[in-house]
Design a protein around this motif. Sequence first.
Motif, short mmCIF file in Angstrom:
data_model
loop_
_atom_site.label_atom_id
_atom_site.label_comp_id
_atom_site.label_asym_id
_atom_site.label_seq_id
_atom_site.Cartn_x
_atom_site.Cartn_y
_atom_site.Cartn_z
N PHE A 16 10.79 0.50 -20.49
CA PHE A 16 11.92 1.15 -19.81
C PHE A 16 11.42 2.10 -18.73
O PHE A 16 11.89 2.08 -17.58
CB PHE A 16 12.76 1.93 -20.83
N ALA A 17 10.47 2.96 -19.11
CA ALA A 17 9.96 3.95 -18.18
C ALA A 17 9.27 3.28 -16.98
O ALA A 17 9.46 3.69 -15.83
CB ALA A 17 8.99 4.88 -18.90
N LEU A 18 8.47 2.25 -17.26
CA LEU A 18 7.74 1.57 -16.18
C LEU A 18 8.69 0.86 -15.22
O LEU A 18 8.50 0.92 -13.99
CB LEU A 18 6.75 0.57 -16.78
N ILE A 19 9.69 0.18 -15.76
CA ILE A 19 10.63 -0.55 -14.91
C ILE A 19 11.41 0.42 -14.02
O ILE A 19 11.58 0.18 -12.82
CB ILE A 19 11.58 -1.41 -15.76
N LEU A 20 11.87 1.53 -14.60
CA LEU A 20 12.60 2.52 -13.81
C LEU A 20 11.70 3.14 -12.74
O LEU A 20 12.12 3.34 -11.59
CB LEU A 20 13.15 3.61 -14.72
N LEU A 21 10.44 3.44 -13.11
CA LEU A 21 9.51 4.04 -12.15
C LEU A 21 9.20 3.07 -11.01
O LEU A 21 9.27 3.44 -9.83
CB LEU A 21 8.22 4.43 -12.87
N LEU A 22 8.85 1.83 -11.35
CA LEU A 22 8.49 0.85 -10.33
C LEU A 22 9.67 0.53 -9.41
O LEU A 22 9.51 0.41 -8.19
CB LEU A 22 7.97 -0.42 -10.99
N ASN A 23 10.85 0.40 -9.98
CA ASN A 23 12.03 0.14 -9.16
C ASN A 23 12.35 1.32 -8.25
O ASN A 23 12.76 1.14 -7.10
CB ASN A 23 13.24 -0.19 -10.04
N GLY A 24 12.17 2.53 -8.78
CA GLY A 24 12.39 3.72 -7.96
C GLY A 24 11.43 3.78 -6.78
O GLY A 24 11.83 4.06 -5.64
N LEU A 25 10.15 3.49 -7.03
CA LEU A 25 9.16 3.48 -5.95
C LEU A 25 9.45 2.36 -4.95
O LEU A 25 9.25 2.54 -3.73
CB LEU A 25 7.75 3.31 -6.54
N THR A 26 9.90 1.23 -5.45
CA THR A 26 10.22 0.10 -4.56
C THR A 26 11.39 0.45 -3.64
O THR A 26 11.35 0.18 -2.44
CB THR A 26 10.56 -1.15 -5.40
N VAL A 27 12.44 1.04 -4.22
CA VAL A 27 13.60 1.45 -3.41
C VAL A 27 13.18 2.46 -2.34
O VAL A 27 13.58 2.36 -1.17
CB VAL A 27 14.70 2.04 -4.31
N LYS A 28 12.37 3.44 -2.74
CA LYS A 28 11.90 4.45 -1.79
C LYS A 28 11.13 3.82 -0.63
O LYS A 28 11.35 4.15 0.54
CB LYS A 28 11.02 5.48 -2.51
N HIS A 29 10.25 2.87 -0.96
CA HIS A 29 9.45 2.22 0.08
C HIS A 29 10.34 1.40 1.01
O HIS A 29 10.15 1.43 2.24
CB HIS A 29 8.41 1.31 -0.57
N ILE A 30 11.30 0.68 0.44
CA ILE A 30 12.18 -0.17 1.26
C ILE A 30 13.02 0.68 2.21
O ILE A 30 13.21 0.33 3.37
CB ILE A 30 13.07 -1.04 0.35
N LEU A 31 13.54 1.80 1.71
CA LEU A 31 14.35 2.68 2.56
C LEU A 31 13.52 3.25 3.72
O LEU A 31 13.99 3.29 4.86
CB LEU A 31 14.94 3.81 1.72
N MET A 32 12.29 3.64 3.41
CA MET A 32 11.42 4.19 4.46
C MET A 32 11.07 3.11 5.47
O MET A 32 11.11 3.34 6.69
CB MET A 32 10.15 4.77 3.83
N ALA A 33 10.73 1.91 4.99
CA ALA A 33 10.39 0.81 5.90
C ALA A 33 11.58 0.41 6.75
O ALA A 33 11.44 0.11 7.94
CB ALA A 33 9.88 -0.39 5.09
N SER A 34 12.77 0.43 6.15
CA SER A 34 13.97 0.07 6.89
C SER A 34 14.25 1.08 8.01
O SER A 34 14.62 0.70 9.13
CB SER A 34 15.16 0.01 5.94
N GLN A 35 14.06 2.36 7.73
CA GLN A 35 14.27 3.39 8.74
C GLN A 35 13.30 3.23 9.90
O GLN A 35 13.67 3.37 11.07
CB GLN A 35 14.13 4.78 8.12
N ILE A 36 12.06 2.93 9.58
CA ILE A 36 11.05 2.75 10.64
C ILE A 36 11.38 1.55 11.50
O ILE A 36 11.32 1.60 12.74
CB ILE A 36 9.64 2.60 10.01
N ARG A 37 11.79 0.44 10.86
CA ARG A 37 12.12 -0.77 11.61
C ARG A 37 13.37 -0.56 12.46
O ARG A 37 13.46 -1.06 13.59
CB ARG A 37 12.31 -1.96 10.66
N GLN A 38 14.35 0.17 11.93
CA GLN A 38 15.54 0.45 12.70
C GLN A 38 15.21 1.30 13.92
O GLN A 38 15.78 1.11 15.00
CB GLN A 38 16.58 1.16 11.83
N ALA A 39 14.29 2.24 13.74
CA ALA A 39 13.88 3.09 14.87
C ALA A 39 13.17 2.26 15.94
O ALA A 39 13.39 2.45 17.14
CB ALA A 39 12.96 4.20 14.37
N LEU A 40 12.33 1.33 15.50
CA LEU A 40 11.62 0.48 16.47
C LEU A 40 12.59 -0.45 17.18
O LEU A 40 12.45 -0.70 18.38
CB LEU A 40 10.55 -0.35 15.74
#
Length: 311
Positions: free
Chosen positions: A183-207
């Motif tokens: 449970f803890a690992l799935i929540l942690l990994l999904n949280g990190l994945t969401v954070k990375h995707i949001l950051m990557a999306s913002q960078i791509r939108q800026a470009l």
Amino acid sequence: MTQIVMCDLDNLSFYNVNSVAIAILSRGKCGLSPCTTRYLVAMAMADLLTIVTEVILHRIMYFYFPLYFLKITHVCSAGYVLIRVAIDCSVWFTVTFTFDRFVAICCQKLKLKYCTKKTATIVLATTGTVFCLKNIPIYFKFKPIYIVDNVPMECSNKPSYFTDPRWIGFRMFEKALSPLIPFALILLLNGLTVKHILMASQIRQALKGQNKGENQSDPEMESRRKSMILLFSISGSFILLWFVYMLFFFEVEEYLDEDSAHLFEKVAYMLRNLSYCTNTFIYLATQSKFRQQLKNAMKHPFISTIKLCIK
């Protein structure tokens, strides 16, 4: 109670569903990477094994259509070992799949080395072997309830299982290993994945904002989006259906009256068992090529019959 019994019986139909999912995914024509396909096939096989051991043999055959052979203590003990191996593999294959998707989405340098069919095979084989060895002690925690013609029958926990510090430590280790840590690992990994995707999306939108005149599609983000939908659908379904069982692990039922506690326990096991049947429907909902392959598989017998009649 009747509804809970019917849910166990309904799981028989999911036996064939998981079998179909394994057959379709194994062909490798669903548009998924070989690595992802390997994890999904392993998850489907673990789910199928759990349905066979936990639902069909243990709950349905043992309680509703009892067979003498299944009641022999040695067979019964071995059955419990198989159930725990299947459940642990099902849970931890979901964790390994989640980690694989985390690496594929968030760690581009590691992706080339880790997200391969060979690595997936090693990870799955190692995980399966570890949990086979981990569950061997379960065989030795039972004693027979009665003897029939010198044959020990039924399974009951030995008194030492509740008093011996080694068994107490083993039970705590089991609770941590499945499902607390997953449970803890799935929540942690999904949280990190969401954070990375949001950051990557913002960078791509800026470009993209720097090239306002261009209206280009973004294959990379589209690929990540599909991978993210599959990942979150599988891990989200796992968390939701195991949540009540998690509360059961924390002994929440102790605060309820006897009837409510009994119903709480039954619902917890019912939802947990249901989690072994949902992944196929997730593939149908999220993967268009999987749906197409399923349609082709369903059409094939009729097409073959028509061709045979024409000849």
